[in-house]
Every structure is written in C-alpha cells, then in structure tokens.
Design a protein around this motif. Structure first.
Motif, PDB file in Angstrom:
ATOM      1  N   VAL A 116       0.830  -1.200   0.000  1.00  0.00           N
ATOM      2  CA  VAL A 116       0.000   0.000   0.000  1.00  0.00           C
ATOM      3  C   VAL A 116       0.863   1.247   0.000  1.00  0.00           C
ATOM      4  CG1 VAL A 116      -1.657   1.321   1.370  1.00  0.00           C
ATOM      5  CG2 VAL A 116      -1.986  -1.123   1.056  1.00  0.00           C
ATOM      6  N   ALA A 117       1.943   1.218   0.783  1.00  0.00           N
ATOM      7  CA  ALA A 117       2.843   2.381   0.824  1.00  0.00           C
ATOM      8  C   ALA A 117       3.431   2.663  -0.550  1.00  0.00           C
ATOM      9  CB  ALA A 117       3.957   2.146   1.839  1.00  0.00           C
ATOM     10  N   ASP A 118       3.783   1.594  -1.278  1.00  0.00           N
ATOM     11  CA  ASP A 118       4.334   1.786  -2.617  1.00  0.00           C
ATOM     12  C   ASP A 118       3.313   2.417  -3.541  1.00  0.00           C
ATOM     13  OD1 ASP A 118       6.718   0.719  -1.818  1.00  0.00           O
ATOM     14  OD2 ASP A 118       6.355  -1.278  -2.665  1.00  0.00           O
ATOM     15  N   ARG A 119       2.053   1.964  -3.482  1.00  0.00           N
ATOM     16  CA  ARG A 119       1.019   2.531  -4.338  1.00  0.00           C
ATOM     17  C   ARG A 119       0.781   3.995  -4.007  1.00  0.00           C
ATOM     18  NH1 ARG A 119      -1.964  -2.138  -3.212  1.00  0.00           N
ATOM     19  NH2 ARG A 119      -3.467  -0.935  -2.001  1.00  0.00           N
ATOM     20  N   ALA A 120       0.857   4.320  -2.727  1.00  0.00           N
ATOM     21  CA  ALA A 120       0.580   5.691  -2.314  1.00  0.00           C
ATOM     22  C   ALA A 120       1.674   6.641  -2.748  1.00  0.00           C
ATOM     23  CB  ALA A 120       0.399   5.746  -0.796  1.00  0.00           C
ATOM     24  N   ALA A 121       2.943   6.174  -2.746  1.00  0.00           N
ATOM     25  CA  ALA A 121       4.071   7.072  -2.972  1.00  0.00           C
ATOM     26  C   ALA A 121       4.522   7.138  -4.429  1.00  0.00           C
ATOM     27  CB  ALA A 121       5.236   6.637  -2.095  1.00  0.00           C
ATOM     28  N   ARG A 122       4.103   6.219  -5.262  1.00  0.00           N
ATOM     29  CA  ARG A 122       4.612   6.195  -6.634  1.00  0.00           C
ATOM     30  C   ARG A 122       4.120   7.393  -7.441  1.00  0.00           C
ATOM     31  NH1 ARG A 122       0.458   5.088  -9.862  1.00  0.00           N
ATOM     32  NH2 ARG A 122      -1.320   3.942  -9.007  1.00  0.00           N
ATOM     33  N   GLU A 123       4.770   7.651  -8.575  1.00  0.00           N
ATOM     34  CA  GLU A 123       4.330   8.730  -9.455  1.00  0.00           C
ATOM     35  C   GLU A 123       3.066   8.304 -10.194  1.00  0.00           C
ATOM     36  OE1 GLU A 123       6.042  10.592 -13.525  1.00  0.00           O
ATOM     37  OE2 GLU A 123       7.293  10.916 -11.760  1.00  0.00           O
ATOM     38  N   TRP A 124       2.072   9.154 -10.143  1.00  0.00           N
ATOM     39  CA  TRP A 124       0.808   8.845 -10.810  1.00  0.00           C
ATOM     40  C   TRP A 124       0.955   9.001 -12.313  1.00  0.00           C
ATOM     41  CZ3 TRP A 124      -4.313  10.548  -8.126  1.00  0.00           C
ATOM     42  CH2 TRP A 124      -4.312  10.087  -6.797  1.00  0.00           C
ATOM     43  N   SER A 125       0.227   8.163 -13.051  1.00  0.00           N
ATOM     44  CA  SER A 125       0.203   8.310 -14.504  1.00  0.00           C
ATOM     45  C   SER A 125      -0.637   9.522 -14.880  1.00  0.00           C
ATOM     46  CB  SER A 125      -0.392   7.051 -15.147  1.00  0.00           C
ATOM     47  OG  SER A 125      -1.783   6.965 -14.867  1.00  0.00           O
ATOM     48  N   LEU A 126      -0.467   9.994 -16.107  1.00  0.00           N
ATOM     49  CA  LEU A 126      -1.263  11.127 -16.573  1.00  0.00           C
ATOM     50  C   LEU A 126      -2.752  10.764 -16.622  1.00  0.00           C
ATOM     51  CD1 LEU A 126       1.011  12.556 -19.410  1.00  0.00           C
ATOM     52  CD2 LEU A 126       0.737  13.401 -17.073  1.00  0.00           C
ATOM     53  N   ALA A 127      -3.051   9.515 -16.941  1.00  0.00           N
ATOM     54  CA  ALA A 127      -4.447   9.085 -16.974  1.00  0.00           C
ATOM     55  C   ALA A 127      -5.066   9.150 -15.581  1.00  0.00           C
ATOM     56  CB  ALA A 127      -4.554   7.666 -17.537  1.00  0.00           C
ATOM     57  N   GLU A 128      -4.300   8.775 -14.564  1.00  0.00           N
ATOM     58  CA  GLU A 128      -4.809   8.837 -13.198  1.00  0.00           C
ATOM     59  C   GLU A 128      -5.024  10.281 -12.763  1.00  0.00           C
ATOM     60  OE1 GLU A 128      -3.053   5.038 -10.805  1.00  0.00           O
ATOM     61  OE2 GLU A 128      -1.573   6.385 -11.698  1.00  0.00           O
ATOM     62  N   LEU A 129      -4.102  11.161 -13.142  1.00  0.00           N
ATOM     63  CA  LEU A 129      -4.270  12.581 -12.811  1.00  0.00           C
ATOM     64  C   LEU A 129      -5.498  13.144 -13.528  1.00  0.00           C
ATOM     65  CD1 LEU A 129      -0.614  13.968 -12.873  1.00  0.00           C
ATOM     66  CD2 LEU A 129      -2.085  13.638 -10.876  1.00  0.00           C
ATOM     67  N   ALA A 130      -5.677  12.758 -14.782  1.00  0.00           N
ATOM     68  CA  ALA A 130      -6.838  13.248 -15.534  1.00  0.00           C
ATOM     69  C   ALA A 130      -8.136  12.783 -14.883  1.00  0.00           C
ATOM     70  CB  ALA A 130      -6.769  12.763 -16.981  1.00  0.00           C
ATOM     71  N   ALA A 131      -8.174  11.554 -14.393  1.00  0.00           N
ATOM     72  CA  ALA A 131      -9.376  11.062 -13.723  1.00  0.00           C
ATOM     73  C   ALA A 131      -9.613  11.811 -12.415  1.00  0.00           C
ATOM     74  CB  ALA A 131      -9.244   9.558 -13.467  1.00  0.00           C
ATOM     75  N   ALA A 132      -8.528  12.129 -11.705  1.00  0.00           N
ATOM     76  CA  ALA A 132      -8.655  12.823 -10.424  1.00  0.00           C
ATOM     77  C   ALA A 132      -9.159  14.248 -10.592  1.00  0.00           C
ATOM     78  CB  ALA A 132      -7.309  12.821  -9.698  1.00  0.00           C
TER      79      ALA A 132
END
Length: 283
Positions: free
Chosen positions: A36-52
């Motif tokens: 979970v820590a890895d998922r939280a700290a990794r760099e988000w993809s552009l698609a994930e940022l666009a969804a957010a």
C-alpha cells in the motif's frame, strides 16, 4: 504522489500494531503494508491525474460552463517570486498544470500574465489525444487573453502560429486599431464588455457560446480577483508550495474584497515532496 483526501485504504493511517502483509476484513491490505505504501508514494500516470481532476459530468440538458482556476502559492501567501510563478513550482505541479490544460476547452489568462510568463500556444500531447477526441475536443485548448488595452505583441507565436486560434477577450470600447492588429495576426477578437474592460460574467457566457464549456484560468491575480468578485469561479485548484519568500509578492487573487467571504469545500488533496495539491469547489 499520494492522496491525502478523500481518505481511502491507501491514505488511512495504519492501525496500531499493523503487521506487514496483514489484510483488513474482506481481503483489503492493511494501510501499513509495503504494498500500500508503494502505491501511495509512486508517481501517478497522466491518466490517473486526468481522472482525479475530471470536470463535472454534463447535465441532462447539456454541458454548462464550469470555470476552474489553477494557481500556486507559498506558505506565506506569495503567488509569484520576482514576477513569475515558476520559482515556487515543482515537477509534480507542472504535471498537474499540463493535465489541467489537457482537460480544458480553453485557458483564460490575463494580459499581464501573458507578458510576464512568456505565454506560448498550448500544444497537442499524444498522451491526451484519445481522451480529448472522446470528449469531442480539438487537439489542444485555445488560449483566451483578457485585455482592456490590447497592449500585446501580436507578432508572438501565441497569436501567429497557435494550433488553435488564440482568442482575445476585450470590451466594446477597445481601440479599433489594436483589435484590427489582433485579427490581422490571426487571433479572434471576442467582445465581452460594454466599455473598455471585460466583464467576467459576459466572458464566461461568450466562451460558452463558442462551445468552450470546460474553462480553466491560470490568472494572474488581478484577473482571478475579478472572477472571484463577479461570482463566476466554480473551482480552485491550489498548489501549496512548501516555500517562504517574504517580500511583497501578490496573493493568488487581487483587487477589492468581496462583501461576504465565499465558502468553498475541499474536494481532494494530493501530496508530493511536501507540495500539497488541493482542489476546492463552490460550497
């Protein structure tokens, strides 16, 4: 980058005595586990940022204009350092900056910001092409410059060679020769006020009539202050930069104070490298 709000399994604090590899009821990993820590700290993809940062869904009667602002400010409230926002920004801030542009139909910006920041035309980005096509958008957002005086260098690429024609928002009493110069350079002049200046309410309406309903403004402070005062701002995406500058730099919004402070509600908050990426909507 990690999400701080809304609270999810990735953002919730680990339970006391959390054990690596432990799971919550239902098979959900405990928030203290390395996965979970890895998922939280990794760099988000552009698609994930666009969804957010997606714009609100269109209502049944069609899409209404939605105006969001994207600004950055230091811990002591400075929106600029030596006249520019870049020194108080970060790589993550610029990723979000690019994502917000890619989601927008048009980027509305004040003439002084165009001059100080050296604005260029928005560019098409292959990563966002399918998303824009699916939304019925062109390859890149238009830039709409708000100006009363039309005191701009119309020989710049922003006016002469944009992928999408640049819009110049001005008042009906603007100097005819300057309006003609803007059009001769390839810009489209849009009247959004009865006098020399621009009325933010009319500007939003005029852009919507041109088919631009996903609106983004990047300031500067004077323009944002006018939008706040006129009540047209729907959303604020504010990056809180972990820096102190002192001095007399402008805040993100300038001009006369509103009679009653406007309440906005926190929608989301992301964090990376000490920068907070907040998103507020009109309450």
């Amino acid at each position: 980058m990690r999400r701080l709000f809304p609270v999810t399994d990735e953002t919730a604090a680990p339970a006391p005595g959390g054990t690596p590899g432990a799971e919550r009821p239902g098979g959900v990993p405990d928030a203290g586990t390395p996965a979970v820590a890895d998922r939280a700290a990794r760099e988000w993809s552009l698609a994930e940022l666009a969804a957010a940062y997606a714009y609100p869904q269109a209502a049944a009667g069609g899409r209404e204009p939605w105006l969001r602002a994207n600004m950055v400010a230091t811990l002591d409230g400075a929106a600029q350092h030596e006249g520019r926002s870049q020194p108080i920004s970060s790589a993550a801030d610029m990723r979000i900056f690019g994502t917000l542009r890619a989601l927008a139909d048009v980027v509305v910006v004040g003439a002084e910001t165009v001059r100080q920041e050296g604005y260029r035309p928005a560019r098409a980005r292959a990563e966002f092409t399918p998303m824009r096509e699916a939304a019925g958008q062109g390859p890149a957002p238009a830039i709409a410059v708000v100006t009363a005086s039309l005191d701009l260098d119309f020989s710049l690429p922003l006016f002469t060679s944009p992928l999408v024609p640049t819009l110049v928002l001005t008042g009906a009493a603007a100097a005819p020769d300057r309006a003609a110069a803007a059009e001769a350079a390839g810009a489209r002049v849009v009247i959004a006020g009865d006098g020399v200046g621009v009325d933010p309410v009319r500007a939003v309406r005029a852009l919507a009539e041109l088919g631009h309903t996903r609106l983004l403004t990047e300031g500067g402070p004077r323009l944002l202050g006018q939008m706040v005062a006129s009540g047209v701002l729907d959303e604020l995406c504010l990056t809180v930069s972990p820096m102190l500058t002192a001095g007399d730099a402008q805040r993100i919004a300038g001009g006369p104070a509103v009679t009653v402070p406007q309440r906005f509600a926190l929608v989301s908050m992301l964090e990376e490298d000490g920068f907070l990426f907040t998103r507020y909507r009109r309450a």
